[in-house]
Design an enzyme around this catalytic site. Sequence first.
Site, PDB file in Angstrom:
ATOM      1  N   ASP A  18      19.646  -2.666  11.826  1.00 55.93           N
ATOM      2  CA  ASP A  18      19.165  -2.260  10.534  1.00 55.93           C
ATOM      3  C   ASP A  18      17.740  -2.377  10.655  1.00 55.93           C
ATOM      4  OD1 ASP A  18      18.678  -2.274   7.921  1.00 55.93           O
ATOM      5  OD2 ASP A  18      20.232  -3.760   7.424  1.00 55.93           O
ATOM      6  N   TRP A  33      20.958 -10.051   4.619  1.00 55.78           N
ATOM      7  CA  TRP A  33      21.620  -8.572   4.894  1.00 55.78           C
ATOM      8  C   TRP A  33      22.374  -8.368   5.988  1.00 55.78           C
ATOM      9  CZ3 TRP A  33      21.306  -6.308   0.639  1.00 55.78           C
ATOM     10  CH2 TRP A  33      20.338  -6.335  -0.405  1.00 55.78           C
ATOM     11  N   LYS A  67      10.391   0.551   1.994  1.00 53.58           N
ATOM     12  CA  LYS A  67       9.569  -0.424   2.631  1.00 53.58           C
ATOM     13  C   LYS A  67       8.452   0.085   3.349  1.00 53.58           C
ATOM     14  CE  LYS A  67      13.523  -3.032   2.016  1.00 53.58           C
ATOM     15  NZ  LYS A  67      13.481  -4.235   0.980  1.00 53.58           N
TER      16      LYS A  67
END
Length: 364
Positions: free
Chosen positions: A173, A102, A197
Amino acid sequence: MNKIYNFSSGPSMLPIEVMIQAKKEFYNWNNIGSSVLEISHRSKEFLKLIKNSKKNLRNLLNIPKNYEILFCHGGARGQFSSIPMNLTKKKDIVDYIYSGHWSYQAAKESKKYCNTNIINVSYVKNKKKFILPMKKWKINNQSKYIHYCPNETIEGISIDEEPNFKNKNIIGDFSSTLLSRKINIKKYSLIYASAQKNIGTSGITIIIIKKKLIKSKNKYIPSILNYKIMLENNSIYNTPTNFSWYLSNLVFIWLKKIGGLKEIEKRNIEKSKLLYKKIDNSDFYINNITKKNRSCMNVIFQLKNSKLNNLFLKESNLNNLYALNNHKLFGGMRASIYNAMPIDGVKSLVKFMSYFEKKYKHEN
């Protein structure tokens, strides 16, 4: 119905208390005779929800007054573009820390808008994967900001060290980290996190940003990606995803009720320790991440005999342990044990792993 434990990496489990409350209020929210899905985002009821959600999040994370909170569309991927568009010009240099999938995706997107310096901080030693300590990161003196991802969900890698770079804007992030543990917001200039999440359901992305950074005059930034426009319009420049926002606030309230980030961090550590202990005490399962950099949120593991992987996934599913397959790019297993996963879910997984190991150990 038998109890099901969902180890999906996202959208992930929600707290059962939150889902029960959402079900109860679905047809008639706050006794207004309508669902929260049906009302205007500019109604007095929803504006009150916006105010309360910001207040609850600010209290949970101890967000200083010189930071703004934005609720945006587009997931974390949208922010891969928004951040360089809002904070840089074409010739600016930025540093992107590459620790996994990511963080690399974010760096690739940044390259479209400015000079992006990609810094690989992972290495392998004695078949174990490590992350370099921050003091060894080769930061460019001219970089406008440093971007990194503290938790790589696919590789199961975590960077728990908090940044301490002088005169640098630090961007994180935190999609799989925010609200899972205490963090010092003052260490960062901007934090962003998609909701699916630890926060709520997909459709909302939270931005926590220093006020002084919200000043972009770049007329080419799409309006819904422009932080200045979003701030001036209370994050409702366009119609938001009402239900995602509403559920996120229910999760904020749930977290406060159970004891805040101190309590949830304690629970998350307990869950991950239990699962890693099972892996480490076995020669049947393998995790190749050094202990210092193991993720508390996403526990990855392989079977020593990879031919048993599919059978493990099939039988675990039959035992009400869902979504244990890792990303297709990486393979193997991944147990995502975000905030809403109870300790009983991890205990059930460990029990199944012991059963499966005993049943098929002779095939190793």
